[in-house]
Design an enzyme around this catalytic site. Sequence first.
Site, PDB file in Angstrom:
ATOM      1  CG  ASP A   1       5.729  78.820  52.883  1.00 20.60           C
ATOM      2  OD1 ASP A   1       5.606  80.027  53.168  1.00 20.60           O
ATOM      3  OD2 ASP A   1       5.418  78.350  51.765  1.00 20.60           O
TER       4      ASP A   1
ATOM      5  CB  THR B   1      -7.133  91.472  53.662  1.00 20.48           C
ATOM      6  OG1 THR B   1      -7.337  92.508  52.729  1.00 20.48           O
ATOM      7  CG2 THR B   1      -8.274  90.462  53.498  1.00 20.48           C
ATOM      8  CG  ASP B   2      -7.738  96.794  53.256  1.00 19.63           C
ATOM      9  OD1 ASP B   2      -7.633  95.815  52.493  1.00 19.63           O
ATOM     10  OD2 ASP B   2      -7.167  97.888  53.046  1.00 19.63           O
ATOM     11  CD  GLU B   3      -8.479  93.066  48.661  1.00 22.26           C
ATOM     12  OE1 GLU B   3      -9.203  92.267  48.063  1.00 22.26           O
ATOM     13  OE2 GLU B   3      -7.391  93.484  48.220  1.00 22.26           O
TER      14      GLU B   3
ATOM     15  CE1 TYR C   1      -6.643  87.248  49.994  1.00 21.57           C
ATOM     16  CE2 TYR C   1      -7.549  89.428  49.521  1.00 21.57           C
ATOM     17  CZ  TYR C   1      -6.716  88.605  50.258  1.00 21.57           C
ATOM     18  OH  TYR C   1      -5.967  89.138  51.279  1.00 21.57           O
TER      19      TYR C   1
ATOM     20  CB  ALA D   1     -15.798  85.686  49.759  1.00 21.25           C
TER      21      ALA D   1
ATOM     22  CE  LYS E   1      -6.634  86.560  54.809  1.00 21.37           C
ATOM     23  NZ  LYS E   1      -5.629  85.671  55.492  1.00 21.37           N
TER      24      LYS E   1
HETATM   25  O1  DAU Z   1      -5.874  95.560  50.712  1.00 21.64           O
HETATM   26  C1  DAU Z   1      -5.078  94.479  51.097  1.00 21.64           C
HETATM   27  C2  DAU Z   1      -4.923  93.552  49.935  1.00 21.64           C
HETATM   28  O2  DAU Z   1      -4.025  94.145  49.021  1.00 21.64           O
HETATM   29  C3  DAU Z   1      -4.456  92.159  50.307  1.00 21.64           C
HETATM   30  O3  DAU Z   1      -5.398  91.570  51.118  1.00 21.64           O
HETATM   31  C4  DAU Z   1      -4.278  91.328  49.037  1.00 21.64           C
HETATM   32  O4  DAU Z   1      -3.792  90.049  49.355  1.00 21.64           O
HETATM   33  C5  DAU Z   1      -3.312  92.022  48.129  1.00 21.64           C
HETATM   34  O5  DAU Z   1      -3.166  91.279  46.930  1.00 21.64           O
HETATM   35  C6  DAU Z   1      -3.778  93.434  47.843  1.00 21.64           C
HETATM   36  O6  DAU Z   1      -4.948  93.422  46.995  1.00 21.64           O
HETATM   37  P1  DAU Z   1      -5.121  94.442  45.798  1.00 21.64           P
HETATM   38  O7  DAU Z   1      -6.057  93.895  44.815  1.00 21.64           O
HETATM   39  O8  DAU Z   1      -5.386  95.818  46.306  1.00 21.64           O
HETATM   40  O9  DAU Z   1      -3.586  94.420  45.246  1.00 21.64           O
HETATM   41  P2  DAU Z   1      -2.998  94.433  43.786  1.00 21.64           P
HETATM   42  O10 DAU Z   1      -1.538  94.712  43.922  1.00 21.64           O
HETATM   43  O11 DAU Z   1      -3.404  93.235  42.998  1.00 21.64           O
HETATM   44  O12 DAU Z   1      -3.698  95.688  43.128  1.00 21.64           O
HETATM   45  C7  DAU Z   1      -3.570  96.990  43.697  1.00 21.64           C
HETATM   46  C8  DAU Z   1      -4.411  97.923  42.841  1.00 21.64           C
HETATM   47  O13 DAU Z   1      -3.787  98.040  41.549  1.00 21.64           O
HETATM   48  C9  DAU Z   1      -5.805  97.409  42.575  1.00 21.64           C
HETATM   49  O14 DAU Z   1      -6.706  98.502  42.532  1.00 21.64           O
HETATM   50  C10 DAU Z   1      -5.719  96.766  41.192  1.00 21.64           C
HETATM   51  C11 DAU Z   1      -4.662  97.605  40.504  1.00 21.64           C
HETATM   52  N1  DAU Z   1      -3.825  96.879  39.513  1.00 21.64           N
HETATM   53  C12 DAU Z   1      -3.215  95.721  39.912  1.00 21.64           C
HETATM   54  C13 DAU Z   1      -2.451  95.000  39.035  1.00 21.64           C
HETATM   55  C14 DAU Z   1      -1.777  93.718  39.467  1.00 21.64           C
HETATM   56  C15 DAU Z   1      -3.666  97.377  38.234  1.00 21.64           C
HETATM   57  O15 DAU Z   1      -4.200  98.447  37.872  1.00 21.64           O
HETATM   58  N2  DAU Z   1      -2.901  96.658  37.355  1.00 21.64           N
HETATM   59  C16 DAU Z   1      -2.293  95.474  37.693  1.00 21.64           C
HETATM   60  O16 DAU Z   1      -1.634  94.852  36.825  1.00 21.64           O
END
Ligand code: DAU
Length: 333
Positions: A33, A125-127, A149, A151, A153
């Site tokens: 790491d 990831t599913d993204e 991100y 793209a 992956k």
């Molecule tokens: O789907 C798998 C993915 O999940 C992984 O590949 C990514 O590495 C991981 O970061 C995650 O991506 P997301 O964008 O879905 O995760 P995040 O926790 O950043 O956001 C989850 C949802 O919440 C997304 O719709 C954005 C929203 N969000 C996120 C943050 C940080 C908010 O509304 N407010 C926030 O402050």
Amino acid sequence: MQILVCGGAGFMGSHFIKYILEKYPDYMLVNFDKLTYAGNLENLKEVENNKRYKFVKGDICDASEVDRVVRENKIDTIVNYAAETHVDRSVMDPSAFLKTNIFGSYNLLEATKKFDLKKMVQVSTDEVFGSIDSGKFREDSPFEPNSPYSAAKAGGDLLCRSYFVTFQTPVVVTHSCNFYGSNQYPEKLIPLFVTNLLEGKKVPVYGDGKQVREWIYTEDHCNAIDVILHKAKAGSVYNIGSGDEIENIEITKLILEYLGYDEKMIEYVKDRPGHDKRYALDANKLKNELGWEAKVNFRDGLKKTVDWYRENEDWWKKIKDGSYLEYYKKQYN
Ligand code: DAU
């Protein structure tokens, strides 16, 4: 097995190391790491003196470091959790994402090929599939990534495919839905919102909060990678989904409820650029071929997670860094 866990000091990598050390008493694990902001050796305190565990600081983007750690530790298997993962950061500065997620994956594939390793598991990831309004992504759905991100992956995953087709490199790719659980760096939705509330701060919901994500608990994900590591055929691809789909605003309300706050603590902020509306995975292939299914129900897992952050303030207070969030707000709001 002698496993090189790349990105083993991060959230999911560290859970996986602890899970495997406990389950397989004759396996040796090397945690490789770079210790970026999200890598934290405190996640591995309980195993740091275990004779079957070793930490080596290094970067998957450096081919000579990768070769050395594989050779010196007689590694036969690689599990790659090492990645830049946070979508918002990739919107601000994609370069590190391209390097680690594409070039880093390439170096691991090269090492797998050169040292004739038994298997490499690429945790993805599913993204990569983009956003889906209804139905679910299958393993053969087209890649339509929408953020730098995802793209990057997708680029790493396509390299895996090409190495299997061209060189028969024994690599397996997984596409997972959103992970959650203890020890997740407090920038993702769940740990950010929980720790904000524990600090008495509001929670920033992007847009209308109606986006949908599918959530998998740490233990379920470790178990899925374990099954794939031992049973999946080289060149195969598996979706790892739980079926637990939920809107961001619903998660927010559950967290508020668990911590005894009302909706006044919600701050609706400008939406993430290119924000994907919904992810959902069809995980039937993993169930039908390898017999895996998620066990932890989202509400139970979320409660455990909230409790962990409540009881482990020392862990997150030291590392939580609001500075990028401030920067993010200024740039896009
Ligand atoms: O789907 C798998 C993915 O999940 C992984 O590949 C990514 O590495 C991981 O970061 C995650 O991506 P997301 O964008 O879905 O995760 P995040 O926790 O950043 O956001 C989850 C949802 O919440 C997304 O719709 C954005 C929203 N969000 C996120 C943050 C940080 C908010 O509304 N407010 C926030 O402050």
